[in-house]
Write a protein that holds these residues in place. Structure first.
Motif, PDB file in Angstrom:
ATOM      1  N   TYR A 235      32.532 -12.296   5.269  1.00  0.00           N
ATOM      2  CA  TYR A 235      33.666 -11.386   5.143  1.00  0.00           C
ATOM      3  C   TYR A 235      33.191  -9.973   5.433  1.00  0.00           C
ATOM      4  O   TYR A 235      32.109  -9.568   5.001  1.00  0.00           O
ATOM      5  N   GLU A 236      34.014  -9.230   6.134  1.00  0.00           N
ATOM      6  CA  GLU A 236      33.638  -7.873   6.514  1.00  0.00           C
ATOM      7  C   GLU A 236      33.513  -6.985   5.289  1.00  0.00           C
ATOM      8  O   GLU A 236      34.371  -6.978   4.409  1.00  0.00           O
ATOM      9  N   LEU A 237      32.424  -6.246   5.260  1.00  0.00           N
ATOM     10  CA  LEU A 237      32.159  -5.333   4.153  1.00  0.00           C
ATOM     11  C   LEU A 237      33.019  -4.087   4.325  1.00  0.00           C
ATOM     12  O   LEU A 237      32.899  -3.371   5.305  1.00  0.00           O
ATOM     13  N   GLY A 238      33.904  -3.875   3.388  1.00  0.00           N
ATOM     14  CA  GLY A 238      34.719  -2.665   3.398  1.00  0.00           C
ATOM     15  C   GLY A 238      34.171  -1.701   2.361  1.00  0.00           C
ATOM     16  O   GLY A 238      32.971  -1.638   2.113  1.00  0.00           O
ATOM     17  N   LYS A 239      35.062  -0.973   1.725  1.00  0.00           N
ATOM     18  CA  LYS A 239      34.629  -0.033   0.690  1.00  0.00           C
ATOM     19  C   LYS A 239      34.321  -0.732  -0.624  1.00  0.00           C
ATOM     20  O   LYS A 239      33.595  -0.214  -1.448  1.00  0.00           O
TER      21      LYS A 239
ATOM     22  N   PHE B 277      24.001 -15.409  -1.796  1.00  0.00           N
ATOM     23  CA  PHE B 277      24.850 -14.413  -1.148  1.00  0.00           C
ATOM     24  C   PHE B 277      23.977 -13.271  -0.647  1.00  0.00           C
ATOM     25  O   PHE B 277      22.853 -13.076  -1.090  1.00  0.00           O
ATOM     26  N   ASP B 278      24.536 -12.541   0.312  1.00  0.00           N
ATOM     27  CA  ASP B 278      23.832 -11.402   0.880  1.00  0.00           C
ATOM     28  C   ASP B 278      24.832 -10.268   1.071  1.00  0.00           C
ATOM     29  O   ASP B 278      25.864 -10.453   1.725  1.00  0.00           O
TER      30      ASP B 278
ATOM     31  N   ARG C  70      23.564  -1.130   9.468  1.00  0.00           N
ATOM     32  CA  ARG C  70      23.649  -2.016  10.624  1.00  0.00           C
ATOM     33  C   ARG C  70      24.456  -3.283  10.322  1.00  0.00           C
ATOM     34  O   ARG C  70      25.199  -3.754  11.165  1.00  0.00           O
ATOM     35  N   ASP C  71      24.269  -3.847   9.161  1.00  0.00           N
ATOM     36  CA  ASP C  71      24.989  -5.072   8.813  1.00  0.00           C
ATOM     37  C   ASP C  71      26.372  -4.728   8.273  1.00  0.00           C
ATOM     38  O   ASP C  71      26.515  -3.824   7.452  1.00  0.00           O
TER      39      ASP C  71
END
Length: 172
Positions: free
Chosen positions: A143-147, A103-104, A110-111
Motif C-alpha cells: 500500500y502506498e505510504l501517505g502521511k 511488515f516493512d 526512495r521507498d
C-alpha cells in the motif's frame, strides 16, 4: 520515562470487512476451531530508527476466516478443541492459525510503499483427531505510504489477508 516509551510506540488495529466468497460449498460437515490465539493475535516489533510497532490482527482474523469457512462447507460447527475420539457428526476439523507476520515501513525518501507478508497454517484433522495435512497459505499486501504510516500498514495487511482468503476459498 513512561512518556518517552509512549512517544516511541506505534499502534495499529487492523479492522476490515471482507467480501463474502462466491464459492460452491463442499459437501462436508466441518468443525472449525478459531482459538483465543487467533482472536487475540497481536504482533509487536521494535523497528530500528522508527518505534515499537504493535499491530492487533485478532478482530480481522475472525472477520476474514469465520464467514469464509462458513461459506466453504455445507455445514460448519464451532468446536473448542481437536476431537479426542471420533465424532460421527463431522467429516473433519479445521484449525487455522496465523503463523508468520512481517511488515516493512520505509524510512527513506526512495521507498514509497508499505509491505506486509503473512502466513496462515490451516491444519485439517480427521474426526478422530489425527492430522490429515498442515497447509501453509501466504498473502502479500502493498500500500502506498501517505502521511499516515499506521493507515498504510493497516491497508497493506488487509490486502494480504484478502489474498489469503482468496487462496483458501479457491484452492482448498
Amino acid at each position: 520515562l513512561g512518556w518517552l516509551a509512549a512517544a516511541c510506540s506505534t499502534q495499529v488495529i487492523v479492522e476490515s470487512r471482507f467480501p463474502t466468497p462466491l464459492v460452491e460449498p463442499l459437501p462436508v460437515r466441518m468443525g472449525i476451531i478459531l482459538d483465543q490465539e487467533l482472536y487475540n493475535y497481536i504482533y509487536t516489533e521494535d523497528v530500528p530508527d522508527q518505534s515499537v510497532w504493535t499491530i492487533a490482527l485478532g478482530d480481522a482474523n475472525v472477520a476474514m476466516l469465520e464467514p469464509l469457512l462458513t461459506k466453504m462447507f455445507s455445514e460448519t460447527r464451532k468446536v473448542d478443541a481437536v476431537p479426542a475420539a471420533a465424532d460421527a457428526s463431522l467429516d473433519g476439523v479445521l484449525r487455522p492459525r496465523l503463523d508468520k507476520f512481517e511488515f516493512d515501513v520505509p524510512v527513506g525518501q526512495r521507498d514509497k510503499f508499505v509491505e506486509v507478508c503473512m502466513q496462515y497454517v490451516l491444519t485439517l484433522y480427521e474426526p478422530s483427531g489425527e492430522t490429515v495435512i498442515e497447509w501453509p497459505v501466504s498473502g502479500y499486501g502493498k500500500y502506498e505510504l501517505g502521511k499516515n504510516r499506521e493507515e498504510a500498514v493497516q491497508k497493506a495487511a488487509i490486502v494480504a489477508m484478502r489474498e489469503v482468503g482468496a487462496t483458501i476459498s479457491t484452492k482448498f
